[in-house]
Every structure is written in structure tokens, then in C-alpha cells.
Design a protein around this motif. Structure first.
Motif, short mmCIF file in Angstrom:
data_model
loop_
_atom_site.label_atom_id
_atom_site.label_comp_id
_atom_site.label_asym_id
_atom_site.label_seq_id
_atom_site.Cartn_x
_atom_site.Cartn_y
_atom_site.Cartn_z
N ALA A 91 0.75 -1.15 0.11
CA ALA A 91 0.06 0.13 -0.03
C ALA A 91 1.09 1.36 -0.02
O ALA A 91 0.54 2.34 -0.66
CB ALA A 91 -0.84 -0.03 1.31
N TYR A 92 1.91 1.25 0.78
CA TYR A 92 3.05 2.58 0.88
C TYR A 92 3.43 2.71 -0.51
O TYR A 92 3.69 3.54 -1.09
CB TYR A 92 4.03 2.15 2.00
CG TYR A 92 5.27 3.27 1.60
CD1 TYR A 92 4.78 4.63 1.83
CD2 TYR A 92 6.36 2.84 1.41
CE1 TYR A 92 5.52 5.32 1.87
CE2 TYR A 92 7.06 3.99 1.33
CZ TYR A 92 6.97 5.10 1.55
OH TYR A 92 7.84 6.10 1.45
N LEU A 113 1.35 4.40 -3.05
CA LEU A 113 1.47 5.78 -2.75
C LEU A 113 2.53 6.51 -3.67
O LEU A 113 2.16 7.61 -4.32
CB LEU A 113 1.68 6.03 -1.15
CG LEU A 113 1.84 7.55 -0.72
CD1 LEU A 113 0.79 8.41 -0.85
CD2 LEU A 113 2.64 7.35 0.42
N PHE A 120 2.19 9.03 -6.98
CA PHE A 120 2.82 9.95 -6.97
C PHE A 120 3.49 10.34 -8.13
O PHE A 120 3.68 11.44 -8.88
CB PHE A 120 3.68 10.03 -5.91
CG PHE A 120 3.49 11.09 -4.67
CD1 PHE A 120 3.56 12.41 -4.81
CD2 PHE A 120 2.93 10.80 -3.58
CE1 PHE A 120 3.34 13.53 -3.86
CE2 PHE A 120 2.78 11.71 -2.78
CZ PHE A 120 2.61 13.15 -2.93
N ALA A 157 2.10 16.22 -14.40
CA ALA A 157 2.49 17.79 -14.28
C ALA A 157 3.60 18.02 -15.35
O ALA A 157 3.62 19.03 -15.74
CB ALA A 157 3.27 17.96 -12.86
N ASP A 209 -1.54 20.30 -15.51
CA ASP A 209 -1.65 20.57 -13.89
C ASP A 209 -3.06 20.08 -13.22
O ASP A 209 -2.94 19.52 -12.08
CB ASP A 209 -1.17 21.87 -13.62
CG ASP A 209 -1.97 22.91 -14.67
OD1 ASP A 209 -3.08 22.44 -15.31
OD2 ASP A 209 -1.73 24.14 -14.61
N ALA A 233 -3.14 17.23 -10.06
CA ALA A 233 -3.84 17.68 -8.72
C ALA A 233 -4.92 16.84 -8.61
O ALA A 233 -5.06 16.41 -7.32
CB ALA A 233 -4.28 19.02 -8.76
N ALA A 234 -5.61 16.48 -9.41
CA ALA A 234 -7.03 15.71 -9.30
C ALA A 234 -6.40 14.25 -8.91
O ALA A 234 -7.03 13.53 -8.18
CB ALA A 234 -7.63 15.66 -10.54
N LEU A 259 -3.83 13.35 -7.37
CA LEU A 259 -3.39 13.44 -6.02
C LEU A 259 -4.71 13.34 -4.99
O LEU A 259 -4.72 12.67 -4.02
CB LEU A 259 -2.30 14.79 -5.61
CG LEU A 259 -1.12 14.52 -5.91
CD1 LEU A 259 -0.52 15.88 -5.56
CD2 LEU A 259 -0.36 13.38 -5.38
N LEU A 260 -5.46 14.32 -5.52
CA LEU A 260 -6.58 14.39 -4.44
C LEU A 260 -7.27 13.13 -4.65
O LEU A 260 -7.87 12.70 -3.46
CB LEU A 260 -7.63 15.50 -5.06
CG LEU A 260 -8.78 15.96 -4.27
CD1 LEU A 260 -8.02 16.47 -3.02
CD2 LEU A 260 -9.43 17.05 -5.05
N TYR A 315 -6.72 9.75 -5.99
CA TYR A 315 -6.23 8.44 -5.76
C TYR A 315 -5.44 8.37 -4.37
O TYR A 315 -5.82 7.60 -3.56
CB TYR A 315 -5.12 8.30 -7.00
CG TYR A 315 -6.25 7.86 -8.12
CD1 TYR A 315 -6.57 6.22 -8.18
CD2 TYR A 315 -6.52 8.35 -9.05
CE1 TYR A 315 -7.48 5.78 -9.31
CE2 TYR A 315 -7.24 7.99 -10.01
CZ TYR A 315 -7.54 6.74 -9.99
OH TYR A 315 -8.54 6.33 -11.16
N VAL A 316 -4.58 9.41 -4.16
CA VAL A 316 -3.88 9.61 -3.03
C VAL A 316 -4.73 9.80 -2.04
O VAL A 316 -4.39 9.19 -0.70
CB VAL A 316 -2.53 10.64 -3.25
CG1 VAL A 316 -1.65 10.42 -2.04
CG2 VAL A 316 -1.62 10.11 -4.47
N GLY A 317 -5.22 10.95 -1.94
CA GLY A 317 -6.23 11.48 -0.84
C GLY A 317 -7.35 10.65 -0.62
O GLY A 317 -7.82 10.66 0.65
N LEU A 348 -6.33 5.60 -1.98
CA LEU A 348 -5.30 4.76 -1.25
C LEU A 348 -5.76 4.80 0.29
O LEU A 348 -5.49 3.79 0.97
CB LEU A 348 -4.17 5.66 -1.53
CG LEU A 348 -2.89 4.60 -1.18
CD1 LEU A 348 -3.03 3.29 -1.47
CD2 LEU A 348 -1.76 5.26 -1.43
#
Lengths: 354, 175
Positions: free
Chosen positions: B41-42, B45, B49, B56, B61, B65-66, B68-69, B71-73, B76
């Protein structure tokens, strides 16, 4: 529309010396404001509890954070036996990095004319700043989650689960509050949102979003408390139930990184609230189109004054209100703030059509 | 081979690209191969990224950001919840076993070759880098040209939301 729509400088210009200076400057500000905040927190809490607080190290105890840092660095750094060593060491860094990075999207002052070119006092420019802010606040979950899990301690684990659930829930309320601000300012660019808040009604009432969107302000403000894990929402480290929460097993500098992350997140949140709702670096009666260096520095001072007031409020709230229960916290987030935010979006849309 | 992909070695941007690509692929390998599911899982991440970094790098851009928001935020974190709540999963030792390595490798290799063939031999529309912000164009596309898919996916998400709320609700006691 069309207010202050500036061309995005990206890809078509080389990185200049002053741009790098801005990057370093913002980083330095974040790193320096955190110990100052710790000092302010201790002094203000002492004031509220009718104590003296740290006043021995330096004038007004200002060097106390330095002494604290040295003390923490020299403490024994314990890694518990059953802990997952890799993630245990990584977690504090994962907690601090997003908290320190959120400040990059903030426009700290009016653009400055240096050497014939405009310099934005903002590291991450362009339209995605707000998205990046939301993404990075979401990232703060990882430091807490991995820290709690890697400690191999049930209290730490429970604390980290609570914190993750809380941050995720309130991020939704925060995002919904943001949408109505975007609708009022008709832009997602933070510079345009600030430009939209310049000017006054009747000559003295500033056109800040806090007056145009009071409900969104309240929602965002409450959500900011929850996102930074501060009282009254600090259930992640609820000491009466969880010993110390997700950082129970942490000691020395690793513990203080979690501690610093909380304060860095608090600073970034206050910067964001200032930018979105309190007019950012603008102030009433500001001359339009000014680009002088002194003026720019003045706007930076105005910005930090606003942020300081907000930070003071954050600290006072922490030492005034009792802690929520976890189900109350979830009810407030999901059943009050989110419906209110959605209603606010609808109302904003209707008001815009009238 | 690197030159065939259109990367100029003198260009510093090429190394940024290679760094992100290496980060994505390397961590994806750990996701698949790690015995410890929390490490998987780590590593995921880092994969997300890396992909955000590639977006990016390509001047997308907003999508970065989407990524990150969402999938990562979001996604995951939910995966992590699942992994961490099934406590002591390492000791049970059936979480991340490698099964059927040969068949798996064959299928993965086939998919890799197909993708590589497509990405090298397709005539891509090369778009010049635009200086204008991408958000406005994406917004217009959503409510204009792609309105129907946009609305259809929002109905789907609404359905998923209602379903999740129904499943998570405490069962009422029958009278």
C-alpha cells in the motif's frame, strides 16, 4: 468576469533568481513561524489559565522553543520492539512534508516589480493551487495512519484510525465550502479570488468573502480545525481515552516532527482562510495597480497581521472548548456541515441568477 | 531505445521524465512483489505520486492535482483502512502470496507488449504546450461537448453513494 485575469507564467519563461528567492523565503517563513507558534501557544494558554508561562529563556521567553528543540534532540530516540522500523521512521516525515508544502500555494503579497519583471509572491502559481491545497491536506492522513500502524500499539492504532476518518470526512465539507467561494469569485485562481475581494461597500466595509459567503466561511473554519486535529476536534490524541493517540510510542525528534506538523498545518490553514475569506493581502483603501517594492512588503505585512489574528483565535479556542465525542464529530461533519454546504451552493447559484 | 521514445539526452526535462517514470515503475514492482501488504500500500502511494508527476510534467496540472486528490487522498486511504483494520495480517501470511507466477508473467508480458506496440506505432496528435490555464477548458468540455458522459458518471457516483450509505446503516430491529 475578466477581473485580474493574468496570463499564467509557465513554461514560457526561464526560472529567475527572484523566483527561487520566493521559494526559499516561503520555506523559511514556515519553518520560523512554527517555533514562534509553539511559544505563542504556551504563553496564551498560560494567560488563559492565569499562569505565567515560559518567561525565563530570552526576552518574554522567546527562546524557549530553541531550548525545547535542543532538549528533544538530546532525548533518547526509542523504537519499540514490535514496531515496523521502516514505516515508524518514515511516518513523522510523511506527516511534516504535506503540512509544510501547503504554504506554497498561498499568494503572500501583491506582485512586485523587480528588475523590470513582475514577481508573484507565490511559489505554486496558476489555477490548480486550490486543488493542490486540498490534495496536500488529504496527504496528512498518511503520516498519522502509518505512524499509528507502525507503532504496534492499539491506542496509537485507534488514534490514527480516528484521525484518518476525521480528516477524510471534513475534507468533503471543506471542498463544498470552497465551491461556493469559487462561484462568488468566478475563479479558482487564488490571485483572482484576492483581487475579487478588493474594494469597499459604502467606502469602509471591505468586500471580503467572509461577508459575501458567511456560511461558507463558518464551514471552512470548522473544517480547518478538524483537518489540523486541533481541539475541539483532537480526538486523534485524546489523552483520556487513548494515552497519547497516534504518537504514543514516539519520542525525541520524531515526536516533535508530528508536533511541528500540527503547527505548520495550522499556519497553512490560517493563510488559506485569510486568502479565501479575509481579502488575502489586500486592505481597504488600497491603491489599485501599485507594484512598488515597499507597497508589496506592506501587503505582506497586512497578510501576516490577518493570519496572526486567526492564529490567536485558533489558540484561544483550543484552551476554551472541551473535546467532542467521536460520534458527535462525525454527525457534525456529515449531517450538518455537508448539507449546509450543499444548500449554500444552491443558494449562491440562485442568488447569482437574480 | 530511449532515443526511439523521442527523449533528447541533452535536455534536463528528459531526466525529470525518467525520474518520474522510474519512480512509477519501481514502486509498482514493489506493490506487486512485496510480501507485506502494508508495504504494498505504501509503494502504491509512490506509484500514484509518480503518475501525478508525469501529468505535471506534461503540463496537465489539473489532472495531476486531481490524481493526488482522488487517488492518493481518497482511494489509497480507503485501501489502507482495509489493510490496517485486518490487524496482524503478516502473521496469517496468506495476504500477498504469489500464485501462478508463470501464467501471470505471460499475461502481464503480453499486455506490456501490446501497450508498447500501440504507444510506439500510433501517430499521436502532438499538441503544442499551451500557456493558458487548463481548468477553464476542462470545465467547458464537461458542460459542453461531454455533458452526457459527465452526467452519466455523476448518476453512477450518486448511486454508489446511496448504496454505500444503505450498506453502512445500522440494521433496524424488526418489530
Amino acid at each position: 468576469m475578466g477581473r485580474g485575469n493574468r496570463p499564467v507564467v509557465k513554461g514560457d519563461k526561464a526560472i529567475r533568481f527572484w523566483d527561487i528567492a520566493v521559494v526559499i523565503g516561503v520555506f523559511a517563513v514556515v519553518m520560523q513561524i512554527v517555533p514562534l507558534l509553539v511559544w505563542a501557544e504556551r504563553r496564551i494558554s498560560a494567560l488563559i489559565q492565569d499562569r505565567v508561562g515560559p518567561n525565563r529563556v530570552g526576552p518574554f521567553g522567546l527562546f524557549q522553543p530553541l531550548a525545547d528543540a535542543i532538549k528533544l534532540l538530546f532525548k533518547e530516540d526509542v523504537i519499540p520492539d514490535g514496531a515496523d522500523r521502516f514505516l515508524f521512521v518514515l511516518a513523522p516525515a510523511l506527516a511534516f512534508f504535506p503540512a509544510a508544502m501547503t504554504a506554497t500555494v498561498i499568494p503572500f503579497g501583491a506582485p512586485m516589480l523587480i528588475g523590470g519583471e513582475m514577481l508573484q509572491l507565490q511559489v505554486c502559481r496558476g489555477n490548480v493551487g486550490m486543488m493542490l491545497f486540498m490534495a496536500l491536506t488529504g496527504l496528512s492522513v498518511y503520516g498519522i495512519a502509518f505512524g499509528g500502524w507502525a507503532s504496534n500499539n492499539k491506542y496509537a492504532m485507534l488514534g490514527s484510525l480516528r484521525a484518518s476518518a476525521q480528516v477524510l470526512s471534513y475534507e468533503i465539507a471543506m471542498g463544498i465550502a470552497l465551491v461556493s467561494v469559487f462561484m462568488t469569485s468566478q475563479s479558482v485562481d487564488l490571485n483572482t479570488i484576492v483581487a475579487d475581494q478588493t474594494g469597499t461597500w459604502m467606502g469602509f466595509v471591505p468586500k471580503w468573502n467572509v461577508l459575501k459567503q458567511p456560511l461558507a466561511f463558518v464551514i471552512f473554519f470548522i473544517a480547518a480545525f478538524a483537518e489540523t486535529n486541533r481541539l475541539p476536534f483532537d480526538l486523534a490524541e485524546c489523552e483520556a481515552e487513548l494515552v497519547g493517540g497516534y504518537h504514543t510510542e514516539y519520542s525525541s525528534m520524531k515526536f516533535s516532527l508530528f508536533f511541528l506538523a500540527e503547527y505548520a498545518a495550522m499556519f497553512s490553514s490560517c493563510c488559506m482562510i485569510t486568502t479565501l475569506f479575509l481579502g488575502g493581502w489586500s486592505f481597504p483603501g488600497m491603491p489599485a495597480g501599485e507594484t512598488g517594492k515597499l507597497f508589496s512588503l506592506l501587503t505582506v505585512a497586512v497578510f501576516f497581521t490577518k493570519v496572526a489574528v486567526l492564529l490567536f483565535f485558533f489558540i484561544v479556542v483550543r484552551w476554551t472548548l472541551p473535546r467532542f465525542r467521536f460520534d458527535q464529530l462525525m454527525h457534525l461533519g456529515w449531517k450538518t456541515l455537508i448539507p449546509l454546504g450543499l444548500a449554500n451552493i444552491a443558494a449562491t447559484g440562485v442568488a447569482a441568477q437574480l | 531505445m530511449i532515443a526511439a521514445l523521442g527523449i533528447r539526452l541533452g535536455d534536463p526535462a528528459a531526466y525529470v521524465f525518467l525520474a518520474f517514470a522510474a519512480m512509477t515503475c519501481g514502486s509498482a514492482l514493489i506493490v506487486a512483489a512485496s510480501r507485506n501488504i502494508v508495504y504494498s500500500a505504501y509503494a502504491l502511494l509512490l506509484t500514484f505520486f509518480g503518475v501525478a508527476g508525469l501529468y505535471a510534467f506534461l503540463d496537465a496540472d489539473f489532472i495531476a492535482a486531481a490524481q493526488l486528490l482522488v487517488y492518493v487522498g481518497g482511494i489509497l486511504v480507503l485501501i489502507l483502512f482495509g489493510v490496517m483494520l485486518t490487524h496482524k495480517i503478516r502473521d496469517i501470511n496468506l495476504s500477498n502470496e504469489t500464485t501462478n507466477p508463470i501464467i501471470g508473467a505471460a499475461i502481464a508480458g503480453f499486455i506490456f507488449l501490446a501497450l508498447a506496440y500501440v504507444s510506439i506505432y500510433t501517430k499521436w496528435d502532438v499538441v503544442e504546450r499551451t500557456a493558458s490555464p487548463t481548468t477553464g477548458e476542462i470545465g467547458k468540455a464537461f458542460v459542453g461537448k461531454y455533458l452526457l458522459p459527465f452526467e452519466a458518471s455523476s448518476v453512477l457516483l450518486l448511486g454508489a453513494l446511496i448504496g454505500a450509505a444503505y450498506l453502512a446503516r445500522r440494521e433496524k430491529e424488526k418489530p
